[in-house]
Design an enzyme around this catalytic site. Structure first.
Site, PDB file in Angstrom:
ATOM      1  N   CYS A 137      -1.760   1.764  -2.883  1.00 42.24           N
ATOM      2  CA  CYS A 137      -2.709   2.850  -2.600  1.00 42.24           C
ATOM      3  C   CYS A 137      -2.095   4.256  -2.631  1.00 42.24           C
ATOM      4  N   GLU A 142      -7.108   1.906 -12.824  1.00 44.94           N
ATOM      5  CA  GLU A 142      -6.590   3.068 -12.079  1.00 44.94           C
ATOM      6  C   GLU A 142      -5.300   3.590 -12.735  1.00 44.94           C
ATOM      7  N   GLU A 199     -25.489  14.470  -1.295  1.00 47.37           N
ATOM      8  CA  GLU A 199     -26.912  14.697  -0.977  1.00 47.37           C
ATOM      9  C   GLU A 199     -27.827  14.019  -1.992  1.00 47.37           C
ATOM     10  N   LYS A 256      -0.405   5.427  -5.926  1.00 51.48           N
ATOM     11  CA  LYS A 256      -1.505   5.408  -6.911  1.00 51.48           C
ATOM     12  C   LYS A 256      -2.442   6.602  -6.717  1.00 51.48           C
ATOM     13  N   CYS A 290       0.823  -1.210   0.000  1.00 56.42           N
ATOM     14  CA  CYS A 290       0.000   0.000   0.000  1.00 56.42           C
ATOM     15  C   CYS A 290       0.860   1.264   0.000  1.00 56.42           C
ATOM     16  N   TYR A 316      -9.125  -3.307 -10.926  1.00 60.63           N
ATOM     17  CA  TYR A 316      -8.708  -2.122 -10.180  1.00 60.63           C
ATOM     18  C   TYR A 316      -7.373  -1.550 -10.689  1.00 60.63           C
ATOM     19  N   HIS A 375     -26.112  20.594   1.373  1.00 61.86           N
ATOM     20  CA  HIS A 375     -26.274  21.253   0.080  1.00 61.86           C
ATOM     21  C   HIS A 375     -25.244  22.357  -0.101  1.00 61.86           C
TER      22      HIS A 375
HETATM   23  P1  FAD Z   1       1.449  -6.118   2.065  1.00 57.38           P
HETATM   24  O1  FAD Z   1       1.077  -4.700   2.281  1.00 57.38           O
HETATM   25  O2  FAD Z   1       1.701  -6.545   0.664  1.00 57.38           O
HETATM   26  O3  FAD Z   1       2.701  -6.426   2.988  1.00 57.38           O
HETATM   27  C1  FAD Z   1       3.409  -7.625   2.956  1.00 57.38           C
HETATM   28  C2  FAD Z   1       4.852  -7.346   3.339  1.00 57.38           C
HETATM   29  O4  FAD Z   1       5.505  -8.582   3.633  1.00 57.38           O
HETATM   30  C3  FAD Z   1       5.649  -6.703   2.211  1.00 57.38           C
HETATM   31  O5  FAD Z   1       6.440  -5.649   2.708  1.00 57.38           O
HETATM   32  C4  FAD Z   1       6.540  -7.832   1.722  1.00 57.38           C
HETATM   33  O6  FAD Z   1       7.723  -7.371   1.133  1.00 57.38           O
HETATM   34  C5  FAD Z   1       6.789  -8.579   3.023  1.00 57.38           C
HETATM   35  N1  FAD Z   1       7.199  -9.966   2.878  1.00 57.38           N
HETATM   36  C6  FAD Z   1       6.781 -10.874   1.957  1.00 57.38           C
HETATM   37  N2  FAD Z   1       7.359 -12.076   2.201  1.00 57.38           N
HETATM   38  C7  FAD Z   1       8.161 -11.903   3.292  1.00 57.38           C
HETATM   39  C8  FAD Z   1       9.004 -12.769   4.037  1.00 57.38           C
HETATM   40  N3  FAD Z   1       9.140 -14.055   3.705  1.00 57.38           N
HETATM   41  N4  FAD Z   1       9.672 -12.274   5.106  1.00 57.38           N
HETATM   42  C9  FAD Z   1       9.551 -10.967   5.456  1.00 57.38           C
HETATM   43  N5  FAD Z   1       8.762 -10.105   4.780  1.00 57.38           N
HETATM   44  C10 FAD Z   1       8.067 -10.569   3.719  1.00 57.38           C
HETATM   45  N6  FAD Z   1      -6.033  -1.160  -1.160  1.00 57.38           N
HETATM   46  C11 FAD Z   1      -6.866  -0.209  -0.708  1.00 57.38           C
HETATM   47  O7  FAD Z   1      -7.513  -0.403   0.324  1.00 57.38           O
HETATM   48  N7  FAD Z   1      -7.004   0.986  -1.361  1.00 57.38           N
HETATM   49  C12 FAD Z   1      -6.323   1.267  -2.490  1.00 57.38           C
HETATM   50  O8  FAD Z   1      -6.479   2.352  -3.059  1.00 57.38           O
HETATM   51  C13 FAD Z   1      -5.435   0.282  -2.984  1.00 57.38           C
HETATM   52  N8  FAD Z   1      -4.706   0.526  -4.091  1.00 57.38           N
HETATM   53  C14 FAD Z   1      -3.840  -0.419  -4.534  1.00 57.38           C
HETATM   54  C15 FAD Z   1      -3.118  -0.139  -5.700  1.00 57.38           C
HETATM   55  C16 FAD Z   1      -2.247  -1.073  -6.199  1.00 57.38           C
HETATM   56  C17 FAD Z   1      -1.451  -0.765  -7.433  1.00 57.38           C
HETATM   57  C18 FAD Z   1      -2.090  -2.320  -5.521  1.00 57.38           C
HETATM   58  C19 FAD Z   1      -1.130  -3.347  -6.056  1.00 57.38           C
HETATM   59  C20 FAD Z   1      -2.803  -2.603  -4.370  1.00 57.38           C
HETATM   60  C21 FAD Z   1      -3.695  -1.657  -3.878  1.00 57.38           C
HETATM   61  N9  FAD Z   1      -4.447  -1.893  -2.727  1.00 57.38           N
HETATM   62  C22 FAD Z   1      -5.320  -0.939  -2.280  1.00 57.38           C
HETATM   63  C23 FAD Z   1      -4.344  -3.165  -1.997  1.00 57.38           C
HETATM   64  C24 FAD Z   1      -3.457  -3.031  -0.752  1.00 57.38           C
HETATM   65  O9  FAD Z   1      -2.211  -2.477  -1.104  1.00 57.38           O
HETATM   66  C25 FAD Z   1      -3.261  -4.397  -0.110  1.00 57.38           C
HETATM   67  O10 FAD Z   1      -4.523  -4.991   0.095  1.00 57.38           O
HETATM   68  C26 FAD Z   1      -2.533  -4.314   1.226  1.00 57.38           C
HETATM   69  O11 FAD Z   1      -1.269  -3.725   1.074  1.00 57.38           O
HETATM   70  C27 FAD Z   1      -2.387  -5.711   1.836  1.00 57.38           C
HETATM   71  O12 FAD Z   1      -1.688  -5.647   3.044  1.00 57.38           O
HETATM   72  P2  FAD Z   1      -0.895  -6.926   3.612  1.00 57.38           P
HETATM   73  O13 FAD Z   1      -0.399  -6.531   4.945  1.00 57.38           O
HETATM   74  O14 FAD Z   1      -1.731  -8.130   3.479  1.00 57.38           O
HETATM   75  O15 FAD Z   1       0.319  -7.136   2.610  1.00 57.38           O
HETATM   76  P1  NAP Z   2      -7.549  -8.656 -10.252  1.00 58.14           P
HETATM   77  O1  NAP Z   2      -8.679  -7.957  -9.589  1.00 58.14           O
HETATM   78  O2  NAP Z   2      -7.276 -10.065  -9.952  1.00 58.14           O
HETATM   79  O3  NAP Z   2      -7.783  -8.505 -11.839  1.00 58.14           O
HETATM   80  C1  NAP Z   2      -6.923  -9.049 -12.779  1.00 58.14           C
HETATM   81  C2  NAP Z   2      -7.296  -8.519 -14.156  1.00 58.14           C
HETATM   82  O4  NAP Z   2      -6.371  -9.018 -15.113  1.00 58.14           O
HETATM   83  C3  NAP Z   2      -8.679  -8.976 -14.623  1.00 58.14           C
HETATM   84  O5  NAP Z   2      -9.248  -7.955 -15.422  1.00 58.14           O
HETATM   85  C4  NAP Z   2      -8.348 -10.218 -15.458  1.00 58.14           C
HETATM   86  O6  NAP Z   2      -9.314 -10.491 -16.437  1.00 58.14           O
HETATM   87  C5  NAP Z   2      -7.058  -9.767 -16.115  1.00 58.14           C
HETATM   88  N1  NAP Z   2      -6.174 -10.865 -16.508  1.00 58.14           N
HETATM   89  C6  NAP Z   2      -5.725 -11.879 -15.738  1.00 58.14           C
HETATM   90  N2  NAP Z   2      -4.881 -12.652 -16.444  1.00 58.14           N
HETATM   91  C7  NAP Z   2      -4.798 -12.118 -17.689  1.00 58.14           C
HETATM   92  C8  NAP Z   2      -4.083 -12.448 -18.858  1.00 58.14           C
HETATM   93  N3  NAP Z   2      -3.283 -13.508 -18.902  1.00 58.14           N
HETATM   94  N4  NAP Z   2      -4.234 -11.680 -19.965  1.00 58.14           N
HETATM   95  C9  NAP Z   2      -5.048 -10.606 -19.938  1.00 58.14           C
HETATM   96  N5  NAP Z   2      -5.746 -10.221 -18.853  1.00 58.14           N
HETATM   97  C10 NAP Z   2      -5.625 -10.974 -17.739  1.00 58.14           C
HETATM   98  O7  NAP Z   2      -6.180  -7.919 -10.009  1.00 58.14           O
HETATM   99  P2  NAP Z   2      -5.701  -6.443  -9.722  1.00 58.14           P
HETATM  100  O8  NAP Z   2      -6.334  -5.430 -10.586  1.00 58.14           O
HETATM  101  O9  NAP Z   2      -4.232  -6.586  -9.750  1.00 58.14           O
HETATM  102  O10 NAP Z   2      -6.148  -6.162  -8.235  1.00 58.14           O
HETATM  103  C11 NAP Z   2      -5.726  -6.991  -7.162  1.00 58.14           C
HETATM  104  C12 NAP Z   2      -6.402  -6.575  -5.887  1.00 58.14           C
HETATM  105  O11 NAP Z   2      -5.792  -5.394  -5.397  1.00 58.14           O
HETATM  106  C13 NAP Z   2      -7.878  -6.229  -6.050  1.00 58.14           C
HETATM  107  O12 NAP Z   2      -8.673  -7.365  -5.787  1.00 58.14           O
HETATM  108  C14 NAP Z   2      -8.100  -5.157  -5.030  1.00 58.14           C
HETATM  109  O13 NAP Z   2      -8.680  -5.688  -3.865  1.00 58.14           O
HETATM  110  C15 NAP Z   2      -6.727  -4.603  -4.712  1.00 58.14           C
HETATM  111  N6  NAP Z   2      -6.695  -3.213  -5.202  1.00 58.14           N
HETATM  112  C16 NAP Z   2      -7.516  -2.308  -4.606  1.00 58.14           C
HETATM  113  C17 NAP Z   2      -7.557  -1.006  -5.073  1.00 58.14           C
HETATM  114  C18 NAP Z   2      -8.470  -0.010  -4.438  1.00 58.14           C
HETATM  115  O14 NAP Z   2      -8.951  -0.252  -3.346  1.00 58.14           O
HETATM  116  N7  NAP Z   2      -8.747   1.114  -5.074  1.00 58.14           N
HETATM  117  C19 NAP Z   2      -6.746  -0.634  -6.121  1.00 58.14           C
HETATM  118  C20 NAP Z   2      -5.920  -1.579  -6.705  1.00 58.14           C
HETATM  119  C21 NAP Z   2      -5.900  -2.876  -6.229  1.00 58.14           C
HETATM  120  P3  NAP Z   2     -10.533 -11.528 -16.189  1.00 58.14           P
HETATM  121  O15 NAP Z   2     -11.610 -10.750 -15.486  1.00 58.14           O
HETATM  122  O16 NAP Z   2     -10.869 -11.951 -17.569  1.00 58.14           O
HETATM  123  O17 NAP Z   2      -9.986 -12.651 -15.342  1.00 58.14           O
END
Ligand code: FAD
Ligand code: NAP
Length: 512
Positions: A81, A222, A492, A84, A76, A218, A487
């Site tokens: 997050c 985004e 609203e 992004k 995140c 997502y 408003h």
């Molecule tokens: P993470 O935050 O992924 O943390 C896991 C940590 O463990 C990492 O630092 C990793 O390096 C570390 N780690 C892994 N393996 C090991 C190991 N063996 N030993 C030690 N450390 C290790 N969510 C939202 O709510 N709002 C958003 O707007 C949003 N935007 C997103 C945009 C993008 C592009 C992406 C990819 C995700 C987004 N998410 C968003 C999702 C959100 O980032 C994740 O759901 C959240 O970070 C999950 O938290 P976590 O603690 O499970 O894992």
């Molecule tokens: P995702 O929700 O799993 O979506 C993957 C996308 O890639 C789908 O559109 C899928 O299509 C497509 N896809 C998968 N394999 C493909 C291939 N081989 N060729 C072409 N298209 C393919 O993954 P994500 O967008 O990475 O998001 C992961 C999670 O992160 C989300 O579930 C969300 O919870 C979190 N996230 C949250 C936010 C937020 O809160 N604003 C922002 C970003 C991420 P199909 O539908 O056809 O399978």
């Protein structure tokens, strides 16, 4: 014990000594060891320490396939997050500058965007958050260890430094919160060699230029949204539908707006290969599955946004028999985040069936820490989790989609209230509000309990957050009607909603 006999002799000696000492004294190094210092791991470890537990958190970032690395805080903070939302803000400001002229601002020069300036400012902010997390851990007396953790047994973790030096740590309980990483497609030549993922895009020093974004959920929408917004030629390649799992009508509004905003879409298309031309440009060949025809175009960057895979492979879970979901590879967890092995817990993105969102990971982590410290029995409620997709026209929702409500309650069992509205700020700016829409899905009988609420428009996250409390409290349509609006605001329009889909009346809101 079998696990202890594998690996190098030095390990064997340390492990056996350690386990032997522990069984003699019944003491562990820590009450709680958390593997993963992301949204969930940090919240869990800090809460546990606040409650008097002796805690250590291991966080280790494996560089992306392109070599991108970052600091403490997880997905995140570093590659999710935060960067992004800030890049989304950069894009919104571009639209605001265009609006500003209509509001009287005299902007004489042609406005252009500089990637390097934006990226540097955002990266500096992220670094400040990395530092902030370290300070917080120190203040709260959580031991931070920059080690890659794996399980030895249900009380023992092996931590490895970047240089491969090992440490053995023991704890009464172990929590796995290692999140996930972006996938690369495995069957597309050149995909990994020439493509990047969301682990790289936020850390690029130079503009990605003309970009192909593959995927349609997502992350894809985004990223494509902010790239378009800062003026880059951007195409989204969708193999099936956009925003799978979301309300279909709302997903359509989001992509319609993006198309009008300038993002190109290659619908029902599957990439075949990526080649680097002598000019340095990336040539992508794809098939349009509707016509069966092959197409080619060149891009400066290809961003794979095709989903994420859990970080379980190197954790040693198989040796301990921690049950994984075969399809997703995620850890199977109970309502209390317990795994199939006693004393080992998992939550956040690594947990099977859990939403992949920061607030759920943070909250689940806190509650788990309280239960492990014996201070509470409360488990995480994963119902009615609100979310927002930060596309150029933001989409916020909480509860069921219209399709899901229909499946659960039947078409005649639900009442759908809806309205198109025009945000006041769009009027003077002469912006098209054709996709600004609200839908409230209710039970049809009784008090008309609200099952789902959907909103596209400015500040959708802020709007949806407030209403999500209503759904958590069991709000009904009549509660919504009793609520007084603020408003003039977009929110609203939600409390004024009164036209049902069933009536067939025009849902366009006019005037105040
Ligand atoms: P993470 O935050 O992924 O943390 C896991 C940590 O463990 C990492 O630092 C990793 O390096 C570390 N780690 C892994 N393996 C090991 C190991 N063996 N030993 C030690 N450390 C290790 N969510 C939202 O709510 N709002 C958003 O707007 C949003 N935007 C997103 C945009 C993008 C592009 C992406 C990819 C995700 C987004 N998410 C968003 C999702 C959100 O980032 C994740 O759901 C959240 O970070 C999950 O938290 P976590 O603690 O499970 O894992
Ligand atoms: P995702 O929700 O799993 O979506 C993957 C996308 O890639 C789908 O559109 C899928 O299509 C497509 N896809 C998968 N394999 C493909 C291939 N081989 N060729 C072409 N298209 C393919 O993954 P994500 O967008 O990475 O998001 C992961 C999670 O992160 C989300 O579930 C969300 O919870 C979190 N996230 C949250 C936010 C937020 O809160 N604003 C922002 C970003 C991420 P199909 O539908 O056809 O399978």
């Amino acid at each position: 014990m079998a696990a202890l006999c594998r690996g190098r002799h030095r390990w064997k000696r340390i492990n056996i000594l350690n386990v032997f000492t522990r069984s003699l004294t019944g003491k562990f190094d820590y009450d709680l060891l958390v593997i993963g210092g992301g949204s969930g791991g940090l919240s869990c470890s800090k809460e546990a320490a606040q409650l008097g537990q002796k805690v250590a958190v291991l966080d280790y970032v494996e560089p992306s396939a392109k070599g991108t690395k970052w600091g403490l805080g997880g997905t995140c903070v570093n590659v999710g997050c935060i960067p992004k939302k800030l890049m989304h803000q950069a894009a919104l400001l571009g639209t605001a500058v265009k609006d500003a002229k209509k509001y009287g601002w005299q902007i004489s020069e042609t406005v252009s965007h500089d990637w390097a300036t934006m990226a540097e400012a955002i990266q500096n902010h992220v670094r400040s958050l990395n530092w902030g997390h370290r300070v917080q851990l120190q203040d709260k007396k959580v031991k931070y260890l920059n080690l890659k953790g794996s399980l030895v047994d249900e009380h023992t973790v092996r931590g490895l430094t970047k240089a491969g030096k090992g440490t053995i740590l023991t704890a009464k309980n172990i929590v796995i919160a290692t999140g996930g990483r972006p996938n690369y497609p495995t069957n597309i030549p050149g995909a990994m060699e020439h493509g990047i993922t969301s682990d790289d895009i936020f850390w690029l020093k130079k503009s990605p230029g003309k970009t192909l974004v593959v995927g349609a959920s997502y992350v894809a929408l985004e990223c494509a949204g902010f790239l378009t917004g800062i003026g880059l030629d951007t195409t989204v390649m969708v193999r099936s539908i956009a925003l799978r799992g979301f309300d279909r009508q709302m997903a359509g509004l989001v992509t319609d707006y993006m198309e009008a905003y300038g993002t190109s879409f290659a619908w029902k298309s599957i990439p075949k290969r990526v080649e680097k031309l002598s000019s340095g440009a990336l040539q992508v060949t794809w098939t349009d599955t509707q016509t069966g025809r092959e197409h080619k175009d060149t891009y400066d960057s290809v961003l794979w946004a095709v989903g994420r895979a859990p970080e379980t492979k190197t954790l040693g879970l198989d040796k301990l028999g921690v049950e994984l979901n075969e399809e997703s590879g995620k850890i199977v967890v109970g309502a209390d985040e317990s795994t199939s092995v006693p004393n080992i817990y998992a939550f956040g993105d690594i947990g099977e069936g859990r939403p992949e969102l920061t607030p759920t990971a943070v909250k689940a982590g806190k509650l788990l820490a309280r239960r492990l410290a014996g201070q509470s029995t409360e488990v995480m409620n994963y119902d009615n989790v609100p979310t927002t997709v930060f596309t150029p026209l933001e989409y916020g929702c909480v509860g069921l989609s219209e399709e899901e409500a229909e499946t659960r309650h039947g078409k005649d069992g639900i009442e759908v209230y809806h309205a198109f509205y025009k945000p006041l700020e769009f009027t003077v700016a002469e912006r098209d509000a054709g996709q600004c829409y609200i839908k409230v899905v209710c039970e049809r009988g009784g008090d008309q309990k609200i099952l789902g609420l959907h909103f596209t428009g400015p500040n959708a996250g802020e709007v949806t957050q407030g209403f999500s409390m209503g759904l958590q409290c069991g709000a009904t349509y009549s509660h919504l009607l009793q609520t007084v609006g603020i408003h003039p605001s977009c929110a609203e329009e939600v409390v004024k909603i009164n036209i049902t889909k069933r009536s067939g009346l025009d849902p366009t809101v006019t005037g105040c």
